[in-house]
Scaffold this motif. Structure first.
Motif, PDB file in Angstrom:
ATOM      1  N   ILE A  63       2.042   1.808   5.934  1.00 57.85           N
ATOM      2  CA  ILE A  63       2.265   0.912   4.791  1.00 57.85           C
ATOM      3  C   ILE A  63       2.593  -0.494   5.303  1.00 57.85           C
ATOM      4  O   ILE A  63       3.341  -0.670   6.260  1.00 57.85           O
ATOM      5  N   GLU A  67       3.402  -4.182   0.994  1.00 60.41           N
ATOM      6  CA  GLU A  67       3.595  -2.984   0.173  1.00 60.41           C
ATOM      7  C   GLU A  67       5.063  -2.550   0.161  1.00 60.41           C
ATOM      8  O   GLU A  67       5.586  -2.129  -0.879  1.00 60.41           O
ATOM      9  N   GLY A 288       3.860   6.143   3.793  1.00 60.47           N
ATOM     10  CA  GLY A 288       4.082   6.035   2.354  1.00 60.47           C
ATOM     11  C   GLY A 288       4.294   7.352   1.644  1.00 60.47           C
ATOM     12  O   GLY A 288       4.133   7.429   0.426  1.00 60.47           O
ATOM     13  N   ARG A 303       1.262   5.681  -1.419  1.00 62.62           N
ATOM     14  CA  ARG A 303       0.347   4.643  -0.917  1.00 62.62           C
ATOM     15  C   ARG A 303      -0.595   4.096  -1.982  1.00 62.62           C
ATOM     16  O   ARG A 303      -0.739   2.868  -2.107  1.00 62.62           O
ATOM     17  N   LEU A 306       1.266   1.736  -4.207  1.00 62.12           N
ATOM     18  CA  LEU A 306       1.719   0.548  -3.491  1.00 62.12           C
ATOM     19  C   LEU A 306       0.574  -0.435  -3.306  1.00 62.12           C
ATOM     20  O   LEU A 306       0.759  -1.653  -3.390  1.00 62.12           O
TER      21      LEU A 306
END
Length: 345
Positions: A63, A67, A288, A303, A306
Motif C-alpha cells: 500500500i 493510500e 492492505g 486495497r 484504498l
C-alpha cells in the motif's frame, strides 16, 4: 460506528453512522490500529521469521503512502485515535520521515507511534526529533553482542545502542521490548533493568508467542508467572495499580514498580494470560489486509477501497472487522502459516 440491539448479552451490529467511536460486539472500544508499512527488514530475528527467510510482497502490492494517508484520515473519522506504524522495519522504507510529517500535518490529532529494531534510529534521529510522536518501541532482546548477532542473524548491537542514545532525550516516550527465551536471554533481566534505568526508559518483557510453528520452540518458552516470580525476588518490586501511575501507558502489559528507585517494568503475558478482554486494536499489513485479531487467520482486503478512495465501503469493511473480532484470541479461518514479519510486528 453505532451499535444497536443486544442478543444473548452481546452487542449487535447496527447501521453505519459517523459517531466518533468504534465498539465491537463484546462491548470493547476499538481506538487503536497497527499499520505495517513494509514486510521487509534488515534483521532476520529468530522469533520473527524462519532462517530461510520469507517471500517478500512485491513492491506493486504494497500500500502506498497516499493510500495510507487516506486510510488514517478515514480511521480518525470513525474513532481510531492512535496509529502505530510497524514493519518489518519501517525505516527501511524510503520516505518514511516525510510520510510521518505529512500524517502529522493532515491529521494533527491522531497519535502516531513507531515500532523499530533501532538499527537505523541514529541515522534518522535528526529528522524525527521535532516530530509529534506519541512513542517509539524499540526491540532490544539482549545486551550481549554475540547473542544479539545470533538472535538477529547478523545484526550489530552497537547500532541499536547508538540509536537509543540518539533519541532518548527527545521527550518521546520510549519502550524497550525484549522477547524472553529460556536459556538464551532470561538471565539478563537484571542487566536489562539496569540499562533501562540508566537511560530513563521503560523496559517490557514479552512472552515468546507460538504464532509461527517454524520459529517457536516450546523448550525456550518462559511464562510471565516465572518472570514475575524472579522479579519479586529482586529488591523492592511490587505490582502497580495503573490508576495510581498515570504516566504508564495503557495496554497489554502488567506493570511492577521498584519502591526504592521508582523504576517500572512491564510484563506482557501474550500466551499464558490473554489480555483479550481489553483488546482495543486492529491490524493492517503492508499489502492492505485488515486483521481483526493477531491470532486469527481472517483477513479483509482494504486495497481496492484504498485505491478507489471509497470511504463508505471502507467503513463497511471496518464494521465487518469489528464483528469478526473474537472474544478470545484463538486460531480462526484456514490454517495458513503466517510469520510475524508478514502480519506486522
Amino acid at each position: 460506528m453505532a451499535r444497536s440491539g443486544r442478543k444473548n448479552g452481546r452487542l449487535q451490529m447496527g447501521e453505519i453512522s459517523f459517531q466518533k467511536h468504534l465498539i465491537d460486539r463484546y462491548g470493547r472500544s476499538v481506538d487503536y490500529a497497527r499499520i505495517s508499512l513494509t514486510d521487509r527488514c534488515n534483521y532476520r530475528c529468530i522469533y520473527c521469521m524462519p532462517e530461510k527467510g520469507v517471500e517478500w510482497v512485491p513492491h506493486s502490492q504494497i500500500i502506498s503512502y497516499e493510500e495510507i494517508l487516506f486510510l488514517v484520515a478515514r480511521m480518525f473519522d470513525i474513532g481510531i485515535r492512535k496509529v502505530r506504524f510497524t514493519g518489518g522495519e519501517p525505516f527501511v522504507r524510503k520516505g518514511l520521515t516525510s510520510f510521518l510529517r505529512e500524517v502529522n500535518e493532515r491529521i494533527p490529532d491522531m497519535k502516531i507511534a513507531l515500532t523499530t529494531n533501532g538499527a537505523l534510529l541514529a541515522k534518522y534521529a535528526g529528522e524525527i526529533q521535532n516530530m509529534k510522536l506519541a512513542g517509539i518501541n524499540i526491540s532490544l532482546d539482549t545486551l550481549d553482542e554475540g547473542k544479539f548477532s545470533e538472535i538477529t542473524r547478523g545484526g550489530e548491537l552497537s547500532e541499536v545502542l547508538k540509536g537509543i542514545e540518539a533519541v532518548k532525550d527527545f521527550g518521546i516516550p520510549i519502550k524497550l521490548n525484549a522477547v524472553l527465551m529460556k536459556g538464551f536471554n532470561d538471565l539478563e533481566i537484571p542487566d536489562m533493568l539496569n540499562y533501562a534505568s540508566n537511560k530513563g526508559l521503560l523496559l517490557r518483557l514479552i512472552e515468546f508467542m507460538p504464532l509461527d510453528n517454524e520459529v517457536w520452540a516450546k523448550d525456550r518458552f518462559i511464562s510471565s508467572l516465572e518472570v514475575i516470580d524472579r522479579i519479586s525476588k529482586l529488591d523492592s518490586w511490587a505490582p502497580v495499580i495503573l490508576n495510581n501511575e498515570p504516566s504508564l501507558p495503557m495496554g497489554p502489559a502488567k506493570y511492577f514498580k521498584n519502591s526504592t528507585t521508582g523504576q517500572c517494568i512491564g510484563i506482557i503475558s501474550a500466551v499464558t494470560s490473554h489480555y483479550c478482554e481489553n483488546c482495543n486494536r486492529l491490524r493492517i499489513n503492508s499489502s492492505g489486509m485488515l486483521r481483526p485479531c493477531l491470532f486469527s487467520n481472517y483477513n479483509l482486503d482494504l486495497r481496492p477501497v484504498l485505491i478507489s478512495k471509497d470511504s463508505e465501503e471502507l467503513f463497511r469493511i471496518f464494521s465487518s472487522a469489528l464483528d469478526m473480532k473474537p472474544e478470545i484470541g484463538v486460531k480462526q479461518g484456514k490454517d495458513e502459516q503466517r510469520h510475524m514479519v508478514q502480519i506486522g510486528g
